[in-house]
Design a protein around this motif. Structure first.
Motif, short mmCIF file in Angstrom:
data_model
loop_
_atom_site.label_atom_id
_atom_site.label_comp_id
_atom_site.label_asym_id
_atom_site.label_seq_id
_atom_site.Cartn_x
_atom_site.Cartn_y
_atom_site.Cartn_z
N GLU A 1 0.81 -1.22 0.00
CA GLU A 1 0.00 0.00 0.00
C GLU A 1 0.84 1.27 0.00
O GLU A 1 0.53 2.24 -0.69
CB GLU A 1 -0.92 0.02 1.22
CG GLU A 1 -2.14 -0.86 1.10
CD GLU A 1 -3.06 -0.73 2.30
OE1 GLU A 1 -4.27 -0.98 2.14
OE2 GLU A 1 -2.57 -0.37 3.39
N ASN A 2 1.93 1.26 0.76
CA ASN A 2 2.76 2.46 0.86
C ASN A 2 3.39 2.82 -0.47
O ASN A 2 3.34 3.98 -0.92
CB ASN A 2 3.85 2.26 1.92
CG ASN A 2 4.70 3.50 2.09
OD1 ASN A 2 4.20 4.57 2.45
ND2 ASN A 2 5.99 3.39 1.82
N ALA B 1 0.96 4.16 -2.93
CA ALA B 1 0.54 5.54 -2.68
C ALA B 1 1.62 6.56 -3.01
O ALA B 1 1.32 7.67 -3.46
CB ALA B 1 0.13 5.69 -1.22
N THR B 2 2.89 6.18 -2.80
CA THR B 2 3.98 7.15 -2.93
C THR B 2 4.74 7.08 -4.24
O THR B 2 5.48 8.02 -4.57
CB THR B 2 4.98 6.98 -1.77
OG1 THR B 2 5.54 5.66 -1.83
CG2 THR B 2 4.29 7.20 -0.43
N LYS C 1 3.35 6.11 -7.54
CA LYS C 1 2.42 5.78 -8.61
C LYS C 1 3.07 5.88 -9.97
O LYS C 1 2.91 4.99 -10.83
CB LYS C 1 1.20 6.70 -8.54
CG LYS C 1 0.33 6.52 -7.31
CD LYS C 1 -0.84 7.50 -7.33
CE LYS C 1 -1.70 7.35 -6.09
NZ LYS C 1 -2.81 8.34 -6.08
#
Length: 326
Positions: A224-225, A228-229, A231
């Protein structure tokens, strides 16, 4: 990417995995504009050396640090531990890993392989799966090969207790010598060790496959991290991976050579192996149900807790990066 770089990085993979587990200083995902990839040295993910050697990563504008790993389970452990941004994983280890880490995300399915099969010594009197009764079968337990071995034996009417007693834990790299040295009469393994086992038998081999075949998914995963950071980096990375599908499917010489160098195999062997794969980077509709099937299989064998709740695997598939692939 040169063979020397792959060799050098291979020396680091064990240390990176250890850092992933222990949280040692210096381990962790790469900075903005870069991705660190836990690459499983397996033809399933041949797009990686092709994209590196043919300049597709550079052309896409993304820096990729490739760290080789021996198995998908080890690569996923590094991802879960935070040592890498992206990892390769087959459907069997991924289905299990998602139960332990809900932050895992699948961003692409890079190839399909329906060539899972037993290799046996013909001189041992093996001509069919029925002839495997009572035979010791070398297999890496917990792997895709373990999955198709149990499926094919079950299809042939073998009892679960008999199957479990016949399967002998053997590391992938030890499989070819195990059958060549007559330690076992039969092996179940993935490529390229499968092709190596056939070579070791010098014509004294028979290859046996059940029906229906096992269609293996070979995925690219993140967390997830990173999703999100990074892309943009992920989309560029997947664009380069998808670009490598064409040369691999056409078996263009530069692509074949890149894979052979990365895996330290001769081009004759790797050419035959690559013909077995469908290289098409996508996220097909069959993926969630297939992952659930692998999880139920592992649960039935006691490899994951009986009370574990099998998730809806659609929830861990993240298509946005592939949809935005450049």
């Amino acid at each position: 990417m040169t063979p020397q770089r792959f060799s050098l990085v291979a020396l680091l993979s064990a240390a990176i995995l250890a850092c992933a587990v222990s949280g040692c200083a210096g381990a962790g995902p790469s900075r903005a504009g870069q991705l660190t990839l836990a690459w499983v040295v397996d033809p399933c993910w041949s797009q990686v050396p092709v994209a590196a050697d043919l300049g597709y990563f550079t052309g896409a504008g993304v820096k990729v640090k490739v760290v080789p790993f021996p198995t998908g389970a080890a690569a996923l452990e590094a991802l879960v531990g935070g040592a890498v941004d992206v990892a390769n994983g087959g459907d069997v280890p991924t289905a299990a890993a998602a139960l332990k880490n809900t932050r895992l995300r699948i961003v692409a399915d890079g190839s399909r392989w329906d060539g899972g099969r037993f290799v046996a010594r013909k001189s041992a009197g093996v001509n069919s799966i029925a002839d495997l009764a009572g035979r010791r079968i070398a297999v890496p337990l917990g792997s895709s090969a373990h999955y198709f071995a149990t499926k094919f034996l079950s299809q042939a009417g073998f009892a679960a207790s008999a199957i479990n007693s016949q399967l002998i834990q053997t590391g992938p790299g030890e499989i070819p010598s195990a059958i060549a040295n007559h330690d076992v009469d039969v092996v179940a393994v993935f490529q390229p060790e499968l092709a190596k086992a056939v070579d070791e038998l010098h014509g004294d081999s028979v290859e046996l496959q059940g029906s229906p075949k096992y269609n293996q998914h070979s995925m690219y995963l993140t967390n997830e991290n990173t999703l999100a950071t990074k892309k943009l980096e992920l989309s560029k990375f997947l664009g380069a991976i998808r670009r490598a599908d064409g040369p691999l499917s056409a078996q263009e010489p530069p692509a074949v050579s890149a894979v052979a160098r990365a895996m330290k195999l001769d081009e004759r062997l790797i050419t035959g192996v690559l013909r077995e794969f469908v290289f098409r980077t996508d996220l097909g509709p069959d993926l969630p149900a297939d992952l659930a099937d692998r999880a139920h299989w592992a649960q039935a064998l006691g490899r994951i807790p009986a009370d574990a709740v099998i998730p809806d695997y659609r929830s861990i598939i993240a298509p946005a990066s592939l949809q935005g692939a450049q």
